[in-house]
Scaffold this motif. Structure first.
Motif, short mmCIF file in Angstrom:
data_model
loop_
_atom_site.label_atom_id
_atom_site.label_comp_id
_atom_site.label_asym_id
_atom_site.label_seq_id
_atom_site.Cartn_x
_atom_site.Cartn_y
_atom_site.Cartn_z
N TYR A 278 0.84 -1.21 0.00
CA TYR A 278 0.00 0.00 0.00
C TYR A 278 0.87 1.26 0.00
CZ TYR A 278 -3.23 3.59 1.63
OH TYR A 278 -3.96 4.74 1.76
N ALA A 279 1.95 1.24 0.78
CA ALA A 279 2.84 2.40 0.82
C ALA A 279 3.49 2.65 -0.54
CB ALA A 279 3.91 2.20 1.89
N LEU A 280 3.91 1.60 -1.21
CA LEU A 280 4.48 1.76 -2.55
C LEU A 280 3.44 2.26 -3.54
CD1 LEU A 280 6.71 -1.45 -2.76
CD2 LEU A 280 7.50 0.92 -2.59
N TRP A 281 2.21 1.83 -3.39
CA TRP A 281 1.13 2.27 -4.27
C TRP A 281 0.85 3.77 -4.09
CZ3 TRP A 281 -4.40 3.15 -3.20
CH2 TRP A 281 -5.15 3.29 -4.37
N ARG A 282 1.01 4.28 -2.84
CA ARG A 282 0.79 5.70 -2.56
C ARG A 282 2.06 6.54 -2.66
NH1 ARG A 282 -3.69 7.50 -0.33
NH2 ARG A 282 -2.92 9.32 -1.47
N SER A 283 3.20 5.89 -2.91
CA SER A 283 4.46 6.63 -2.96
C SER A 283 4.52 7.54 -4.18
CB SER A 283 5.64 5.65 -2.98
OG SER A 283 6.86 6.32 -3.19
N SER A 284 5.16 8.68 -3.99
CA SER A 284 5.31 9.62 -5.11
C SER A 284 6.28 9.12 -6.16
CB SER A 284 5.80 10.97 -4.58
OG SER A 284 4.88 11.52 -3.64
N ALA A 285 7.03 8.06 -5.84
CA ALA A 285 7.97 7.51 -6.81
C ALA A 285 7.30 6.57 -7.81
CB ALA A 285 9.09 6.75 -6.08
N VAL A 286 6.08 6.16 -7.53
CA VAL A 286 5.35 5.24 -8.43
C VAL A 286 4.29 6.05 -9.15
CG1 VAL A 286 4.00 3.13 -8.59
CG2 VAL A 286 5.79 3.33 -6.85
N PRO A 287 4.44 6.32 -10.45
CA PRO A 287 3.52 7.21 -11.15
C PRO A 287 2.20 6.52 -11.47
CG PRO A 287 5.15 6.34 -12.68
CD PRO A 287 5.53 5.82 -11.32
N ARG A 288 1.25 7.35 -11.84
CA ARG A 288 -0.03 6.83 -12.33
C ARG A 288 0.18 6.25 -13.72
NH1 ARG A 288 -4.32 8.97 -9.31
NH2 ARG A 288 -3.72 10.70 -7.96
N PRO A 289 -0.61 5.29 -14.14
CA PRO A 289 -1.75 4.66 -13.48
C PRO A 289 -1.36 3.44 -12.64
CG PRO A 289 -1.66 3.92 -15.73
CD PRO A 289 -0.52 4.86 -15.56
N ILE A 290 -0.07 3.16 -12.54
CA ILE A 290 0.35 2.01 -11.73
C ILE A 290 0.11 2.29 -10.26
CG2 ILE A 290 2.31 0.55 -11.11
CD1 ILE A 290 3.47 1.11 -13.87
N GLY A 291 0.43 3.49 -9.81
CA GLY A 291 0.26 3.86 -8.42
C GLY A 291 -0.77 4.95 -8.24
N ASN A 292 -0.98 5.33 -7.01
CA ASN A 292 -1.87 6.45 -6.67
C ASN A 292 -1.08 7.41 -5.78
OD1 ASN A 292 -4.08 8.11 -6.29
ND2 ASN A 292 -4.94 6.84 -4.65
N PRO A 293 -0.10 8.10 -6.34
CA PRO A 293 0.85 8.85 -5.52
C PRO A 293 0.23 10.06 -4.85
CG PRO A 293 1.21 9.33 -7.83
CD PRO A 293 0.17 8.25 -7.78
N ILE A 294 0.71 10.35 -3.63
CA ILE A 294 0.33 11.58 -2.97
C ILE A 294 1.10 12.74 -3.60
CG2 ILE A 294 -0.26 10.45 -0.80
CD1 ILE A 294 2.44 11.26 0.28
N GLN A 295 0.52 13.93 -3.51
CA GLN A 295 1.14 15.09 -4.15
C GLN A 295 2.38 15.52 -3.39
OE1 GLN A 295 -1.47 18.43 -4.47
NE2 GLN A 295 -0.05 19.65 -5.69
#
Length: 521
Positions: free
Chosen positions: A214-231
């Motif tokens: 979940y942390a990797l999915w929300r990490s800013s290092a993982v771009p969309r659409p693979i992740g859901n990064p925080i701003q």
């Protein structure tokens, strides 16, 4: 005769005085009537300041009043005519002024109304322009984000195609994937530890696995659409290093956890250097972000304590790998700088304990304080200032108590290693505790993963990306209880092993101080 002459003279003098007083009184009355409202208001003010006016004393000279009554009447009539004419002129003038004022007010109202209409129209135009520009920006952002997402998907597809090509084509790649999934499932089931310890291990590692994913999915290092990064709120070099080193550390540390749980294997030297370097960069690059981190004093200090634990755990990792047969001799000396982080986390944990000590009542004067209260104020004042007001609830007490105990234990761990050196430090574990000696290669990294994950979850809580109550209890479970589960991981696999093998000394083994032995002493 002389008496008659004197009386007649007296009568003449009295007559003249009476006539002059009557004339003055008539003139005064005329001026008062002409002044109208102003004189009446003035007389009212005079009565207010001087008090009520008494009754006028009427003169009782009969003959002079009769004699001059006609003269007074004529004078009063002429003055009343002049006063009426002047008052009529004033009334006409005042009516003209009123009409002019009404016209001015009407014109002013019309002008103000016109201005309000114009301002309202301008505001509506500004709002329309802002909405249009905002909509255009959103459209541009959507277009740019969609193009970025397309590039991410294209890059992912390119990488996947390259991997398939390296494996010999689609069929060979599919066979390898199927074989890996089968071996993964067999290892997950077959390597389950017996007893209650195996279930505790599975629950904790599963929590760690899904939390890290979940942390990797929300990490800013993982771009969309693979992740859901925080701003990201900062684009500096330090923040970029922090973001990408953190995501890389989570990923490679999770790899070691899965490798240990599923296959009961340990990674190699390359993994160790990469993982430790990433965690160090991540724990040392958070400083500039504290200026924009919107949290309480307690929250910021807790983050500082967490990164001190992460950095000091790299010393634990190096201690473990220094006992490998092919480890270089200089690794012992490379561990020594980590004393700084070990002592730092001990002091920071102590500050949390001091901030929770009951405060001396503020209404007690300095001269009335007992020695204990003065000592309490002297020791705890700085900690309360740095951490702010803390509530001694169950979560806080658990967090503070377990962290303080872990900091004390880690400093004792470092002290024994510094005195004995790698070989003597791991002697008991290597001979009598196989699981502990095997797990030592991943324990430090798993502890780092645990603390780094809880820091990221706390950040999500402070940034309102997840409910804060969940972040608090995950913080307690991962940050306070988690490192102790990692420490006693070997007991979950084999309950017969020692609790603290590094603090149990073999009576048949000759221990000596390691550093003096290096110099032939």
């Amino acid at each position: 005769d002389e008496a008659q002459i004197l009386s007649s003279q007296y009568m003449m003098i009295t007559f003249k005085a009476t006539a002059s007083s009557a004339t003055n009184e008539t003139t005064t009355r005329k001026s008062r009537r002409c002044r109208g409202v102003s004189s009446s208001s003035l007389s009212r003010r005079r009565r207010i300041w001087r008090g009520p006016r008494g009754p006028r004393t009427q003169r009782k000279e009969k003959h002079p009043e009769r004699l001059f009554s006609s003269v007074g009447a004529s004078t009063a009539s002429s003055s009343s005519i002049r006063c009426a004419s002047s008052s009529s002129r004033r009334e006409q003038h005042s009516s003209l002024l009123l009409e002019q004022e009404e016209q001015q007010v009407t014109m002013g109202t019309v002008v103000v109304a016109e201005k309000e209409v114009e301002e309202g129209a301008e505001e509506k135009e500004d709002e329309a322009v802002k909405k249009k520009s905002k909509k255009d920006d959103e459209n541009n952002n959507n277009v740019s984000s969609s193009s970025d997402e397309n590039l991410v998907l294209l890059a992912t597809a390119t990488i996947a195609g390259g991997i398939v090509a390296l494996n010999g084509g689609p069929e060979e790649s599919l066979e390898k994937i199927q074989g890996f999934m089968l071996s993964f499932w067999n290892g997950l089931i077959g390597n389950h530890a017996p007893g209650v310890g195996g279930y505790i291990e599975d629950v904790y590692l599963a929590t760690l696995f899904f939390g890290t994913a979940y942390a990797l999915w929300r990490s800013s290092a993982v771009p969309r659409p693979i992740g859901n990064p925080i701003q990201r709120k900062s684009r500096t070099l330090a923040s970029t290093l922090h973001v990408f080193s953190g995501a890389g550390a989570l990923a490679v540390a999770l790899y070691a956890v899965v490798l240990e749980r599923v296959f009961r294997e340990s990674p190699g030297w390359t993994w160790m250097w990469v993982t430790s370097s990433l965690f160090l960069v991540n724990s040392l690059s958070y400083g500039p972000l504290m200026n924009i981190f919107k949290a309480s004093k307690e929250g910021k200090y807790a983050m500082q304590l967490g990164y001190s634990f992460v950095a000091s755990f790299q010393g634990v990792v190096w201690i473990a790998w220094s006992a490998q047969p092919d480890a270089p001799d200089w690794m012992f000396w490379a561990v020594m700088p980590f004393w700084y982080f070990s002592i730092a986390k001990l002091w920071e944990s102590t500050e949390f304990c001091l901030a929770l000590v009951p405060e001396v009542p503020r209404d007690v004067k300095e001269e009335d304080m007992s020695f204990g209260n003065k000592l309490n104020k002297f020791i705890t004042a700085g900690s309360r200032k740095r951490l702010g007001k803390m509530s001694p609830d169950a979560a806080t007490l658990t967090y503070v108590g377990l962290n303080a105990a872990a900091a004390v234990f880690d400093n004792c761990y470092m002290a024994v290693y510094t005195y004995l050196g790698p070989e003597q430090f791991w002697h008991t574990s290597q001979l009598f505790n196989d699981s502990d000696f095997h797990l030592r290669l991943v324990k430090g990294t798993t502890g780092s993963l645990t603390v780094a994950l809880l820091i990221f979850i706390s950040t999500l809580g402070w940034r309102k990306q997840m409910p804060m109550k969940y972040a608090i209890w995950l913080n307690v479970a991962l940050g306070s209880v988690g490192p102790w589960i990692v420490l006693f991981w070997h007991k979950l696999l084999d309950p017969s092993e020692m609790w603290f093998p590094q603090f149990v000394f073999d009576p048949e083994f000759a221990y000596h101080a390691y550093i003096p032995s290096l110099f032939g002493q």
